[in-house]
Design a protein around this motif. Sequence first.
Motif, PDB file in Angstrom:
ATOM      1  N   VAL A   5       0.855  -1.197   0.000  1.00  0.00           N
ATOM      2  CA  VAL A   5       0.000   0.000   0.000  1.00  0.00           C
ATOM      3  C   VAL A   5       0.887   1.243   0.000  1.00  0.00           C
ATOM      4  O   VAL A   5       0.685   2.179  -0.787  1.00  0.00           O
ATOM      5  CB  VAL A   5      -0.926   0.006   1.248  1.00  0.00           C
ATOM      6  N   PHE A   6       1.889   1.231   0.870  1.00  0.00           N
ATOM      7  CA  PHE A   6       2.781   2.389   0.965  1.00  0.00           C
ATOM      8  C   PHE A   6       3.648   2.515  -0.297  1.00  0.00           C
ATOM      9  O   PHE A   6       3.861   3.623  -0.812  1.00  0.00           O
ATOM     10  CB  PHE A   6       3.648   2.262   2.226  1.00  0.00           C
ATOM     11  N   ARG A   9       1.748   4.052  -3.105  1.00  0.00           N
ATOM     12  CA  ARG A   9       1.651   5.510  -2.930  1.00  0.00           C
ATOM     13  C   ARG A   9       2.957   6.191  -3.366  1.00  0.00           C
ATOM     14  O   ARG A   9       2.933   7.194  -4.081  1.00  0.00           O
ATOM     15  CB  ARG A   9       1.323   5.808  -1.467  1.00  0.00           C
ATOM     16  N   LYS A  12       3.242   6.279  -7.108  1.00  0.00           N
ATOM     17  CA  LYS A  12       2.361   7.283  -7.724  1.00  0.00           C
ATOM     18  C   LYS A  12       2.944   8.680  -7.562  1.00  0.00           C
ATOM     19  O   LYS A  12       2.908   9.487  -8.485  1.00  0.00           O
ATOM     20  CB  LYS A  12       0.977   7.242  -7.067  1.00  0.00           C
ATOM     21  N   GLU A  13       3.462   8.962  -6.375  1.00  0.00           N
ATOM     22  CA  GLU A  13       4.034  10.300  -6.135  1.00  0.00           C
ATOM     23  C   GLU A  13       5.167  10.589  -7.118  1.00  0.00           C
ATOM     24  O   GLU A  13       5.286  11.697  -7.624  1.00  0.00           O
ATOM     25  CB  GLU A  13       4.578  10.391  -4.698  1.00  0.00           C
TER      26      GLU A  13
ATOM     27  N   ALA B  87      -0.694  13.426   1.164  1.00  0.00           N
ATOM     28  CA  ALA B  87       0.211  13.062   0.062  1.00  0.00           C
ATOM     29  C   ALA B  87      -0.146  13.965  -1.123  1.00  0.00           C
ATOM     30  O   ALA B  87      -1.251  13.859  -1.671  1.00  0.00           O
ATOM     31  CB  ALA B  87       0.038  11.600  -0.304  1.00  0.00           C
ATOM     32  N   ASN B  89       0.566  14.443  -4.364  1.00  0.00           N
ATOM     33  CA  ASN B  89       0.239  14.030  -5.739  1.00  0.00           C
ATOM     34  C   ASN B  89      -0.883  13.002  -5.798  1.00  0.00           C
ATOM     35  O   ASN B  89      -1.205  12.497  -6.872  1.00  0.00           O
ATOM     36  CB  ASN B  89       1.481  13.478  -6.441  1.00  0.00           C
ATOM     37  N   LEU B  90      -1.456  12.672  -4.652  1.00  0.00           N
ATOM     38  CA  LEU B  90      -2.603  11.755  -4.638  1.00  0.00           C
ATOM     39  C   LEU B  90      -3.882  12.579  -4.538  1.00  0.00           C
ATOM     40  O   LEU B  90      -3.895  13.663  -3.954  1.00  0.00           O
ATOM     41  CB  LEU B  90      -2.533  10.800  -3.449  1.00  0.00           C
ATOM     42  N   LEU B  98      -5.367   5.446   1.029  1.00  0.00           N
ATOM     43  CA  LEU B  98      -4.014   5.114   1.515  1.00  0.00           C
ATOM     44  C   LEU B  98      -4.061   4.778   3.004  1.00  0.00           C
ATOM     45  O   LEU B  98      -3.549   3.744   3.432  1.00  0.00           O
ATOM     46  CB  LEU B  98      -3.079   6.315   1.268  1.00  0.00           C
ATOM     47  N   GLY B 101      -5.724   1.512   3.706  1.00  0.00           N
ATOM     48  CA  GLY B 101      -4.815   0.403   3.403  1.00  0.00           C
ATOM     49  C   GLY B 101      -3.796   0.197   4.514  1.00  0.00           C
ATOM     50  O   GLY B 101      -3.480  -0.930   4.884  1.00  0.00           O
ATOM     51  N   LEU B 102      -3.295   1.302   5.042  1.00  0.00           N
ATOM     52  CA  LEU B 102      -2.276   1.194   6.091  1.00  0.00           C
ATOM     53  C   LEU B 102      -2.870   0.598   7.375  1.00  0.00           C
ATOM     54  O   LEU B 102      -2.162  -0.004   8.173  1.00  0.00           O
ATOM     55  CB  LEU B 102      -1.649   2.555   6.378  1.00  0.00           C
TER      56      LEU B 102
END
Lengths: 243, 241
Positions: A5-6, A9, A12-13, B87, B89-90, B98, B101-102
């Motif tokens: 999951v991390f 992310r 994507k960034e 975040a 760019n999300l 996110l 999910g964490l």
Amino acid sequence: MRIFVFAKRCGKEILRDPLNLAFGLGFPIVLLLLLTAIQANVPVDLFQIQTLAPGVSVFGLSFITLFSATLIAKDRESALLQRLYTTPLKAVDFILGYMLPIVPMAFVQGGICYLVAFALGLPIHVNILYACLLLFPVIIFYVALGLLFGSILTVKQVGGICGALLTNLSAWLSGVWFDLSLVGGAFEKIASALPFVHAVELQRLAVSGAFPQALLHALPVLGYAAVIIVGAVFLFLRQMKKQ
Amino acid sequence: MQAIKTVNLTKKYKEVVVDKLNLQIVQGEMFALLGVNGAGKTTVIKMLCCLTEPTEGEGFVLGNSIRQDGEKIKRLIGVSPQETAVAPNLSVKENLELLCGLYGFSKQKRQEKVRELTERFRLQEVFLKKAKTLSGGWQRRVSIAMALIGEPSVLFLDEPTLGLDVIARRELWEIIRSLKGKATIILTTHYLEEAEALADEIGVMKNGKLIAVGTARALMERTGADNFEEAFISIVREGQV
């Protein structure tokens, strides 16, 4: 699961930043095209495509360090990392989450370099596939450097250290742009003691099919990668504790 | 039951920034921690969230030690840090997902949670926009929504309305008010009217020490002030009530 999951992310960034795409893919391709054009007019052995393409595929990876370090430094400077430290994510999730998504990106970058090189006259051969696979130790070295610098530097410092210093070191001390033996002396010895020239030689020898010799050059790269990983993990954990 | 308890909690960097803090916050309460710059409010929050180790003393979150039970505590708390923590760019949706999910939510629970928080925080109009393109007020709203994803029993809001215009601040007040009773909320703020409007109980810190605790009315009565701002100034100037 949390790692992925991390990692997703983080991927994507990086991919959503157009500057990353411009430098990660655009710059190595421009170098290949430009130097091949020069080679067509003023032939230089070093810029023959079978010598140039392996060098550029390694040089391009120095930008991977920049992307990785910038992302981590940005997260540290914003409060996002602080927030994530209060979630169930563990240290190993953070470290692998930052490193994992960059590995396939680096392979794609290397692969695209060779694809462009095919168009510029590099013979299509199975050796290129092996050369791509042998990018792995080099990728690990550059990705670990990103984790290390991202753990200790600010975003601005990352720009200077990774964007300017590291790319210049990768250029001057790797033998991509000029033959190190022409300079000789202490310069050549320093370059031989660092991993950059070995990474390039590893690729060049793999492309030419000289795998036993190539693997000899893999050893110093792997050694540096191992040391950098240990250092990066230590420094990341230290900054995590400092938060 | 006490949600938060600290016993001589102390943090020293080069200087002492939190000095033998003894604080108790009852479960379900909204507690505001006030103080001038450098009073030690954020450091207290960081210690209670297990982000910073205390130099001396101990703190407990729902009975769990901040020194020994960090992993347990992380599952009980939600944090909205002083700076907006999203975040960039999300999209808003991806930021919420996110965090889901964490926390290891299933796909179904993730969808439910995202829907619930989107409605509660009225995020529909920015749902698919990248966080970095949002105004400060929207980013702060998303940041607080993210803090709620883990269904925290204790929620820390560090300066939640800092730098927002009056409209955005009032909108966030409404949202924070709506959270009352669902979790114990510890709020740090510079805005006295915010503490007065929202908090059940208020603590005032100065130079790392807790110098007054009580309801806004009780603090006004104790200082003989006509309004809460006067009471706060009197408390901070005199150093103790």
